[in-house]
Design an enzyme around this catalytic site. Structure first.
Site, short mmCIF file in Angstrom:
data_model
loop_
_atom_site.label_atom_id
_atom_site.label_comp_id
_atom_site.label_asym_id
_atom_site.label_seq_id
_atom_site.Cartn_x
_atom_site.Cartn_y
_atom_site.Cartn_z
N TYR A 197 30.36 -4.04 27.31
CA TYR A 197 30.15 -5.48 27.34
C TYR A 197 31.12 -6.07 28.34
CZ TYR A 197 30.60 -10.26 25.15
OH TYR A 197 30.27 -11.65 24.93
N ILE A 227 33.89 -17.70 19.66
CA ILE A 227 33.32 -18.81 19.09
C ILE A 227 33.19 -18.61 17.55
CG2 ILE A 227 31.59 -20.45 19.33
CD1 ILE A 227 33.45 -19.99 21.64
N1 LIG Z 1 29.72 -15.98 20.35
C1 LIG Z 1 30.75 -15.70 21.01
O1 LIG Z 1 32.04 -15.64 20.41
C2 LIG Z 1 30.89 -15.57 22.44
C3 LIG Z 1 31.95 -15.39 23.16
C4 LIG Z 1 31.96 -15.23 24.66
C5 LIG Z 1 30.66 -15.12 25.28
N2 LIG Z 1 29.55 -15.14 24.42
C6 LIG Z 1 28.30 -15.24 25.37
O2 LIG Z 1 27.53 -16.06 24.90
C7 LIG Z 1 26.11 -15.60 24.90
C8 LIG Z 1 25.49 -16.00 23.42
O3 LIG Z 1 26.13 -15.25 22.42
P1 LIG Z 1 25.98 -15.49 20.83
O4 LIG Z 1 26.85 -15.14 20.12
O5 LIG Z 1 24.85 -16.52 20.86
O6 LIG Z 1 25.10 -13.84 21.06
P2 LIG Z 1 24.14 -13.31 20.04
O7 LIG Z 1 24.76 -11.64 19.76
O8 LIG Z 1 24.44 -13.94 18.45
O9 LIG Z 1 22.64 -13.42 20.32
C9 LIG Z 1 22.19 -12.70 21.41
C10 LIG Z 1 20.67 -12.88 21.33
O10 LIG Z 1 20.11 -12.10 22.44
C11 LIG Z 1 18.95 -11.64 21.96
N3 LIG Z 1 18.36 -10.48 22.83
C12 LIG Z 1 18.78 -9.21 22.65
N4 LIG Z 1 17.95 -8.48 23.46
C13 LIG Z 1 17.14 -9.25 24.18
C14 LIG Z 1 16.23 -9.17 25.12
N5 LIG Z 1 15.95 -8.05 25.56
N6 LIG Z 1 15.57 -10.27 25.56
C15 LIG Z 1 15.87 -11.29 24.93
N7 LIG Z 1 16.79 -11.88 24.03
C16 LIG Z 1 17.37 -10.54 23.64
C17 LIG Z 1 19.18 -11.26 20.47
O11 LIG Z 1 17.95 -11.18 19.82
C18 LIG Z 1 20.04 -12.26 20.04
O12 LIG Z 1 19.29 -13.25 19.35
C19 LIG Z 1 26.13 -14.19 25.19
O13 LIG Z 1 25.92 -13.77 26.42
C20 LIG Z 1 27.58 -13.67 24.78
O14 LIG Z 1 28.18 -12.71 25.52
C21 LIG Z 1 29.68 -15.57 23.37
C1 LIG Z 2 34.69 -12.92 22.49
C2 LIG Z 2 33.25 -12.61 22.45
O1 LIG Z 2 32.70 -12.06 23.74
C3 LIG Z 2 32.53 -12.03 21.36
N1 LIG Z 2 32.61 -12.94 20.32
C4 LIG Z 2 32.99 -10.56 21.04
O2 LIG Z 2 33.84 -10.46 20.17
O3 LIG Z 2 32.44 -9.70 21.41
#
Ligand SMILES: NC(=O)c1ccc[n+]([C@@H]2O[C@H](COP(=O)([O-])OP(=O)(O)OC[C@H]3O[C@@H](n4cnc5c(N)ncnc54)[C@H](O)[C@@H]3O)[C@@H](O)[C@H]2O)c1
Ligand SMILES: C[C@@H](O)[C@H](N)C(=O)O
Length: 375
Positions: A197, A227
């Protein structure tokens, strides 16, 4: 002059020019009308730059929109730009409330032609790329994480460059590793993450910045902390415990934490995260001295979060059953995030610290469980 010589002359000019010197390449090559997928070695692609009239009223596509963050972002952007100007997409079936709240479309980011068709047919101008496998699920399936997080990103970059889109790709605290300074972690420092990741997110940061300098792609990236949200579930990360504690506390009065009590990580309430995303997307280009920024709100450990939750629910029992894979990941991540550049450049300011976060989570989850009990 033969095409290849024209291109190599233009390429030399670009390599010698500063970041804003990308325009000659875009103009020169657009006339020859290549697409990124037609690039062969020694030649360049046809990349357009977005016009200001388009960005005034963006038409937004969100990939991976059914995860923890996408639905909330769509709600915020629809409030600002109109319901039909924001399209959610994913490979999963949307729940009925999401399906009926605005445009939804199937899109697999590994299918380049399908992506291009969506962008063209809907006249997309902003792309928010949320699809990803997070840290823990990524370690459980490295080939899939590599495909989605790296191959998928390449498709997104090419589509965005080819169609002159403004592109947002989130990065993460997970883009740092054990050799990075951890307390605090600045924007620019050693980045040697130990998860697929993290590796894929450093790759995204570098590729986006490269496309910006090389081709003029309007790439914007924020490194999100963990988040925390009440009405959407995390997708398999290391920081998930900080959401789960609220649900378990309300449901059973017990919580088993999979990280050690003193594991300190940067965290943020979802409203701050989504607002930051909109703000950086709307920031005038000249305010952005960088293309990848840390954003920060608070840092806490499981025992500090539990103590704050116990102010509302004094009977909550917290036990610890360590997940060694997640613990190793957390121990390699920043403890505190330095987001001075985001604050200075485009005015980033968080609203939620730990007490407001806990109160807000209970307001949401409490009212949800009251609704559930009543129906
Ligand atoms: N949630 C956090 O704490 C957090 C923190 C840092 C960064 N991020 C980044 O923010 C973004 C969104 O995070 P999230 O928490 O909503 O992620 P999540 O894992 O909840 O959702 C990711 C989505 O991507 C979709 N997906 C998977 N494979 C796919 C494909 N081939 N084509 C299209 N869609 C596909 C999944 O179905 C899922 O709904 C991500 O890039 C993540 O790295 C999130
Ligand atoms: C921090 C962030 O990228 C995500 N919530 C993880 O823990 O993987």
């Amino acid at each position: 002059m033969p095409v290849v010589r024209v291109l190599s002359k233009v390429a030399k000019q670009v390599l010698l020019a500063p970041a804003c010197g990308c325009q000659p390449l875009a103009v020169a090559v657009r006339n020859i009308s290549f697409s990124p997928r037609q690039v062969t070695s020694g030649t360049d692609a046809s990349f357009h730059s977005v016009s200001f009239s388009e960005t005034d009223h963006p038409k937004v596509l969100i990939t991976g929109g059914l995860g923890q963050l996408g639905v909330g972002l769509a709600k915020l952007l629809r409030k600002r730009f109109g319901k039909n100007n924001v399209i959610l997409s994913d490979i999963r079936k949307p729940p009925s409330d999401v399906f009926h709240s605005g445009p939804f479309i199937y899109s697999d980011i590994l299918d380049y032609k399908n992506l291009r068709e969506i962008v063209v047919n809907n006249r997309i101008t902003w792309l928010v790329h949320y699809s990803a496998l997070l840290s823990a699920v990524g370690e459980a399936n490295v080939p899939l994480a590599r495909a989605v997080n790296i191959t998928g990103l390449h498709n997104i970059l090419d589509i965005a460059a080819e169609h002159g889109l403004r592109l947002f790709v989130p990065s993460t605290i997970g883009a740092f590793g054990p050799t990075s300074p951890r307390n605090p972690t600045p924007d620019l420092c050693v980045q040697r993450p130990r998860t697929i990741y993290g590796v894929s997110k450093v790759h995204a940061e570098l590729m986006g910045e490269y496309y910006h300098h090389r081709y003029g792609l309007d790439f914007r990236c924020l490194r999100y902390p963990g988040i925390i949200s009440a009405d959407s579930q995390p997708g398999g990360g290391t920081t998930d415990y900080a959401v789960q504690i609220f649900h378990d506390a309300v449901k059973s009065g017990k919580f088993e934490c999979n990280l050690k009590p003193n594991t300190q990580l940067p965290m943020m309430y979802i409203d701050d995260c989504l607002r930051a995303t909109l703000e950086v997307m709307e920031a005038p280009t000249e305010t952005l001295s960088m293309r990848t920024y840390n954003i920060n709100a608070m840092s806490f450990t499981p025992e500090e979060l539990a103590a704050e939750v116990q102010k509302q629910l004094p009977d909550l029992q917290v036990t610890y059953n360590i997940d060694h894979m997640r613990q190793a990941i957390a121990d390699s991540w920043p403890m505190n995030f330095d987001d001075t550049n985001a604050r200075n450049d485009w005015g980033w300011k968080h609203d939620y610290d730990l007490p407001e976060l806990v109160q807000t989570m209970f307001n949401f989850i409490g009212s949800d469980s009251r609704i559930a009990q009543a129906s």
